[in-house]
Design a protein around this motif. Structure first.
Motif: not given
Length: 229
Positions: A45-53, A93-94, A99-101
């Motif tokens: 989920l964090g990867v997909e969030l980072a892909m968009a924002n 973890a990745y 996601q945090r960033v």
């Protein structure tokens, strides 16, 4: 208030809840086996969030090049650096680190986040030709986009008109479309996400066309009134 007691509405809601529960259970089983955590959603989920924002996403020019560059920068499916990080720290973890960033950037830049959210919402409901480049088949992107947008726009118009005219069975359809759209707009929509709403939007789209052909859209039935002298 009467819509809440409509049997067809309850059936549609029950089917939707059962489908959502089955999907969540499938993800939980997969994630338990793959990463040891029974997450009821995608583990990246964090990867997909980072892909968009991210800051560069605000540039709307050449979106396919921008998305492709981001894909090779952070996604383990394309980035060797991301693959090395996953091997070193683990998939979960990745994703959490990204996601945090990403969430930190979104909180610090609410206007930028809002702009991207609205753009993603539009791209979810009306996918653009460039989005079809990132599918299993890259041909006829403009035609596929046109078909998808036509079904989506007619379906949304059908929902609005139908609800206004008292079509109670459209209520769960509108609810499911809104729930999916508002959630998935946090991410970069791809056609495979938008395909979730096309089957249900085809119904109000067909209803709207049928009503138009019957003449009821052009000549709506108005309540009778008695004019007294």
């Amino acid at each position: 208030m009467a819509a809440s007691g409509d049997p067809s509405t309850m059936i549609v809601l029950t089917i939707g809840l059962a489908a959502f529960s089955a999907m969540s259970l499938a993800w939980a089983v997969r994630n338990e086996a793959a990463i040891g955590v029974p997450l009821p959603s995608r583990s990246n989920l964090g990867v997909e969030l980072a892909m968009a924002n991210y800051p560069q996403a605000l540039d709307a020019t050449a979106p396919e090049d921008r998305f492709n560059a981001r894909l090779f920068a952070v996604h383990p499916a394309a980035s060797r650096r991301a693959q090395a990080a996953v091997r070193s720290y683990g998939e979960r973890a990745y994703a959490l680190a990204l996601q945090r960033v990403t969430l930190t950037w979104m909180v610090r830049h609410p206007w930028a986040m809002t702009r991207l959210y609205v753009r993603h919402l539009v791209e979810f409901l009306a996918p653009q030709p460039w989005q079809f480049y990132f599918t299993g088949w890259q041909g006829m992107r403009a035609a596929r986009s046109l078909i998808a947008c036509t079904v989506s726009m007619l379906g949304l118009a059908g929902l609005i008109v139908g609800l206004w005219r008292g079509q109670r069975t459209f209520a769960p359809v509108a609810l499911s479309v809104a729930a999916l759209a508002l959630q998935l707009a946090m991410f970069q929509p791809m056609p495979r996400y938008s395909f979730l709403i096309y089957p249900v939007l085809a119904w109000p789209a067909a209803w709207l066309v049928a009503q138009w052909r019957a003449g009821t859209i052009r000549h709506p039935r108005l309540p009778r009134t008695t004019v007294r002298p």
